[in-house]
Design an enzyme around this catalytic site. Structure first.
Site, PDB file in Angstrom:
ATOM      1  N   TYR A  26     -24.779 -39.235  35.040  1.00 31.17           N
ATOM      2  CA  TYR A  26     -25.826 -40.144  34.541  1.00 31.17           C
ATOM      3  C   TYR A  26     -27.166 -39.991  35.519  1.00 31.17           C
ATOM      4  CZ  TYR A  26     -28.132 -44.627  33.917  1.00 31.17           C
ATOM      5  OH  TYR A  26     -29.128 -45.382  33.515  1.00 31.17           O
ATOM      6  N   GLU A 114     -33.376 -42.147  29.861  1.00 28.99           N
ATOM      7  CA  GLU A 114     -31.730 -42.560  30.288  1.00 28.99           C
ATOM      8  C   GLU A 114     -31.159 -41.423  29.646  1.00 28.99           C
ATOM      9  OE1 GLU A 114     -29.205 -46.289  30.746  1.00 28.99           O
ATOM     10  OE2 GLU A 114     -28.923 -45.297  28.765  1.00 28.99           O
TER      11      GLU A 114
END
Length: 305
Positions: A26, A114
């Site tokens: 991530y 993101e």
């Protein structure tokens, strides 16, 4: 949700066999308003909801704040790659990826990038598999190429219509339409509606320069929602006088014609009493209020009656 599928994206399968197991990470860059700087967030738990990771294993999220005066430094990109447990060619590729990502984030005037997951392939390439990007609307005038990519077919048509009229509108699932000048006052108005047993049907901020044209546009948008049983207009007359707002409401009401729901107009500020008189003398199905409690009581009365 009834959306028509106009395009289908076909992507290459990047989870191919090779020398080692692929690994998901991530990675995000966000604007941290508390510190006035950008922050890189990274985790070895890619492909998962980051909120779940933050709640159950917060130690698996690392953060690196970037000084806006100097930007991302090479040692910071290396620090993030080390924190993800990478080495060799995968480490080098991740450093390049983070550097390029930060440049893209700043270059597009974004408030969020993101990438989840970031994939380390079996042959140590680093790829963005999925992404969420938020671009600052206020900067779109200098991001014309990005603005041209906007697909209004994927947006709420009422929100698109409101934007074209210079209104800030968000549709909700309630029964009381709101029209307010100022975001803070709008939030307080929505709370007030809930306190008297109603549910706000929308967030609608007409801004400081509200006039007959913007009020009429707001009416037309709110009235397209069949769940609306009443409309509450809550205006503070600071920049614009309350009597002008009241005249605008009356003009807009007459222009639209057949409005079948009651309208409560709460005016406070410059010339509030004069504005209330204009509303009361209009002969229309519009009710004036000066205090917030008075407006709340009238909304409650309409919902119960």
């Amino acid at each position: 949700e009834g959306k028509v599928v106009n395009k289908v994206l076909i992507a290459e399968d990047v989870y191919y066999p090779g020398a080692s197991e692929p690994k998901e990470f991530y990675l995000s860059i966000l604007l941290d308003r508390a510190t006035g700087s950008n922050v890189i967030m990274a985790s070895t738990e890619g492909g998962m909801d980051i909120e779940e990771v933050a709640e159950h294993t917060p130690e698996k999220i690392m953060k690196e704040w970037i000084d806006p005066k100097v930007g991302l430094q090479p040692f910071q990109a290396r620090k993030v790659a080390f924190a993800l447990g990478l080495s060799g060619n995968a480490f080098k590729e991740m450093v390049k990826f983070i550097t390029a990502l930060y440049a893209a984030y700043e270059g597009t005037d974004s408030s969020q990038f993101e990438i989840n997951p970031v994939l380390k392939t079996s042959d140590d390439k680093i790829l963005a598999v999925d992404a969420k990007v938020n671009i600052d609307d206020n900067a779109l005038y200098r991001q014309k190429g990005l603005a041209e990519l906007r697909d209004v077919a994927e947006e709420d048509p009422l929100e698109v219509e409101a934007g074209e009229s210079g209104l800030n509108y968000v549709k909700l699932d309630g029964n009381v339409g709101c029209m307010v000048n100022g975001a803070g006052l709008a939030m307080a108005t929505m709370d007030m509606i809930k306190l008297v047993g109603g549910e706000p049907a929308n967030f609608l901020d007409v801004g400081g320069g509200a006039n007959a044209t913007t009020v009429e546009a707001g009416f037309r948008i709110i009235l397209q929602d069949p769940n609306v049983k009443a409309i509450l207009i809550n205006v503070f007359g600071g920049i614009v006088r309350c009597d002008r707002i009241a005249s605008g409401v009356v003009e807009a009401y007459k222009s639209i014609g057949d409005i079948r729901v009651p309208i409560i107009v709460r005016l406070q500020g410059t010339n509030a009493a004069e504005g209330a008189k204009i509303i009361d003398d209009s002969g229309l199905k519009v009710f004036s209020a000066i205090t917030l409690k008075e407006a709340a009581d009238k909304v409650k009365s309409v919902l119960e009656g």
